[in-house]
Motif scaffolding. Sequence first.
Motif, mmCIF file in Angstrom:
data_model
loop_
_atom_site.group_PDB
_atom_site.id
_atom_site.type_symbol
_atom_site.label_atom_id
_atom_site.label_comp_id
_atom_site.label_asym_id
_atom_site.label_seq_id
_atom_site.Cartn_x
_atom_site.Cartn_y
_atom_site.Cartn_z
ATOM 1 N N GLY A 46 46.769 41.571 -16.148
ATOM 2 C CA GLY A 46 47.070 40.569 -17.166
ATOM 3 C C GLY A 46 46.425 39.573 -17.560
ATOM 4 N N LEU A 47 44.887 39.244 -17.124
ATOM 5 C CA LEU A 47 44.031 38.719 -16.713
ATOM 6 C C LEU A 47 43.669 38.668 -18.389
ATOM 7 C CD1 LEU A 47 42.868 38.385 -13.690
ATOM 8 C CD2 LEU A 47 44.429 36.673 -14.186
ATOM 9 N N LYS A 48 42.899 37.938 -18.413
ATOM 10 C CA LYS A 48 41.616 37.560 -19.598
ATOM 11 C C LYS A 48 40.660 37.924 -19.181
ATOM 12 C CE LYS A 48 43.966 34.832 -23.191
ATOM 13 N NZ LYS A 48 44.572 33.031 -23.944
ATOM 14 N N LEU A 49 39.394 38.162 -19.962
ATOM 15 C CA LEU A 49 37.804 39.224 -19.824
ATOM 16 C C LEU A 49 37.250 37.824 -18.898
ATOM 17 C CD1 LEU A 49 35.747 40.540 -20.131
ATOM 18 C CD2 LEU A 49 35.170 39.912 -22.185
ATOM 19 N N GLU A 50 37.394 36.290 -19.694
ATOM 20 C CA GLU A 50 36.796 35.623 -19.067
ATOM 21 C C GLU A 50 37.341 34.316 -17.687
ATOM 22 O OE1 GLU A 50 40.069 33.556 -22.796
ATOM 23 O OE2 GLU A 50 38.396 35.315 -22.155
ATOM 24 N N ASP A 51 38.366 35.626 -17.642
ATOM 25 C CA ASP A 51 39.146 35.108 -16.104
ATOM 26 C C ASP A 51 38.855 35.766 -15.421
ATOM 27 O OD1 ASP A 51 40.618 32.917 -16.659
ATOM 28 O OD2 ASP A 51 42.612 34.460 -18.080
ATOM 29 N N LEU A 52 38.016 36.979 -15.527
ATOM 30 C CA LEU A 52 38.046 38.307 -14.296
ATOM 31 C C LEU A 52 36.013 38.011 -13.916
ATOM 32 C CD1 LEU A 52 39.030 40.977 -16.264
ATOM 33 C CD2 LEU A 52 40.250 40.330 -15.279
ATOM 34 N N ILE A 53 35.341 37.337 -14.796
ATOM 35 C CA ILE A 53 34.365 36.994 -14.190
ATOM 36 C C ILE A 53 33.670 35.097 -13.686
ATOM 37 C CG2 ILE A 53 31.686 36.981 -15.320
ATOM 38 C CD1 ILE A 53 33.157 39.020 -16.688
ATOM 39 N N VAL A 54 33.039 36.340 -12.591
ATOM 40 C CA VAL A 54 32.661 34.482 -12.026
ATOM 41 C C VAL A 54 32.041 33.989 -12.825
ATOM 42 C CG1 VAL A 54 31.065 34.499 -10.089
ATOM 43 C CG2 VAL A 54 32.955 36.335 -9.881
ATOM 44 N N LYS A 55 32.414 32.805 -12.227
ATOM 45 C CA LYS A 55 31.588 31.492 -13.114
ATOM 46 C C LYS A 55 30.887 30.927 -12.618
ATOM 47 C CE LYS A 55 36.126 31.185 -15.597
ATOM 48 N NZ LYS A 55 36.606 31.824 -15.326
ATOM 49 N N THR A 97 41.051 36.373 -6.918
ATOM 50 C CA THR A 97 41.513 36.716 -8.118
ATOM 51 C C THR A 97 42.414 38.865 -9.054
ATOM 52 O OG1 THR A 97 40.801 34.836 -8.943
ATOM 53 C CG2 THR A 97 42.784 35.382 -10.144
ATOM 54 N N ILE A 98 41.688 38.703 -8.947
ATOM 55 C CA ILE A 98 42.115 40.469 -9.319
ATOM 56 C C ILE A 98 42.703 40.917 -8.627
ATOM 57 C CG2 ILE A 98 41.364 42.552 -9.797
ATOM 58 C CD1 ILE A 98 38.857 41.005 -11.089
ATOM 59 N N ILE A 104 41.432 46.951 -15.697
ATOM 60 C CA ILE A 104 41.898 45.591 -14.886
ATOM 61 C C ILE A 104 42.672 44.828 -15.577
ATOM 62 C CG2 ILE A 104 40.806 43.856 -14.089
ATOM 63 C CD1 ILE A 104 38.100 44.984 -12.858
ATOM 64 N N GLN A 105 42.122 44.995 -16.835
ATOM 65 C CA GLN A 105 42.969 43.104 -17.973
ATOM 66 C C GLN A 105 44.954 44.830 -17.839
ATOM 67 O OE1 GLN A 105 40.079 43.803 -21.758
ATOM 68 N NE2 GLN A 105 40.435 41.595 -21.077
ATOM 69 N N LYS A 106 44.488 44.756 -18.097
ATOM 70 C CA LYS A 106 46.152 45.886 -18.181
ATOM 71 C C LYS A 106 46.695 45.708 -16.910
ATOM 72 C CE LYS A 106 48.423 50.316 -19.559
ATOM 73 N NZ LYS A 106 48.595 51.763 -20.157
ATOM 74 N N ALA A 107 46.401 45.688 -15.940
ATOM 75 C CA ALA A 107 46.634 45.609 -14.298
ATOM 76 C C ALA A 107 47.049 44.595 -13.746
ATOM 77 C CB ALA A 107 45.932 46.410 -13.550
ATOM 78 N N MET A 144 47.631 51.734 -9.443
ATOM 79 C CA MET A 144 47.539 52.303 -10.551
ATOM 80 C C MET A 144 45.427 51.723 -10.168
ATOM 81 S SD MET A 144 47.172 51.081 -13.761
ATOM 82 C CE MET A 144 47.119 49.576 -14.097
ATOM 83 N N PHE A 145 45.056 50.734 -10.431
ATOM 84 C CA PHE A 145 43.996 50.409 -10.609
ATOM 85 C C PHE A 145 43.248 51.560 -9.398
ATOM 86 C CE2 PHE A 145 39.988 48.012 -8.749
ATOM 87 C CZ PHE A 145 39.547 47.566 -9.887
ATOM 88 N N GLU A 146 43.778 51.464 -8.235
ATOM 89 C CA GLU A 146 42.581 52.613 -7.243
ATOM 90 C C GLU A 146 42.436 53.856 -7.706
ATOM 91 O OE1 GLU A 146 41.075 51.639 -5.076
ATOM 92 O OE2 GLU A 146 41.363 49.854 -4.880
ATOM 93 N N ASN A 147 43.345 54.142 -8.498
ATOM 94 C CA ASN A 147 43.894 55.103 -8.822
ATOM 95 C C ASN A 147 43.325 55.557 -10.300
ATOM 96 O OD1 ASN A 147 44.908 57.344 -11.930
ATOM 97 N ND2 ASN A 147 45.133 58.409 -10.424
#
Length: 231
Positions: free
Chosen positions: A221-230, A129-130, A216-219, A142-145
């Motif tokens: 636009g996902l919220k913290l709960e969307d970044l973590i594996v559920k 997703t990320i 990651i959140q800035k790049a 930008m994220f790789e940087n």
Amino acid sequence: MNSSPTHKPRPMVDLIVSVILPSLILMKLSGEDKLGTSGGLIAALAFPLGWGLFELVKYRKFNFIALLGLVSVLLTGSIGLFELDNKWLAIKEASIPAIIGIAVLISTFTPYPLVRAMFFNAAIMDVDTIKQKLEENNSTAMFENRLMKATYFIAGSFAFSATMNYVLAKWIVTSPAGTEAFNEELGQMTLYSYPMIAIPSMIMLMAIFYYLWRSIQKATGLKLEDLIVKK
């Protein structure tokens, strides 16, 4: 099918077994009327060595950091028992974090950078997703940087540890190896290294990981709960 038990972090147990008990033994039980110089050193080193081996055997998982810790303990014991010049203690204390820092930097030239393996992996984060969001937002570069900057920051934190370990060893351990005074100073160094080196280094690493989370959140636009594996 047998599976190895899941390892659960136990920082208080680690602190007591690897820092507090060895320090107390070295400072209080190394006199000739107690365990003696060699006996005190062996007893003190037995705690972190035994605990490290127990963790490695029980959880059956190769851990580069744990292996370096065991090597560090064995080298410390060798310096004391063979009564080597205590300059080698300062070199040894600096070399372990220096090796880790260099390994972090070298890993950036391989397909498996350590920072990516530690942080940006499918066991912790929803990597697919990320990546999709990074492409949609044209933010991959930008994220790789940011990931590369974090790598340099982490290598810098280990450089700080190496420098402080060397300074602390040279400052505190001044007596010849194989003496009661050497054991006592070794215990003091072990005790002081936690608040003076380990805690600041931990704060630095937490700040670096927070920097990556925010990146990651800035790049994406996902919220913290969307970044973590559920799970």
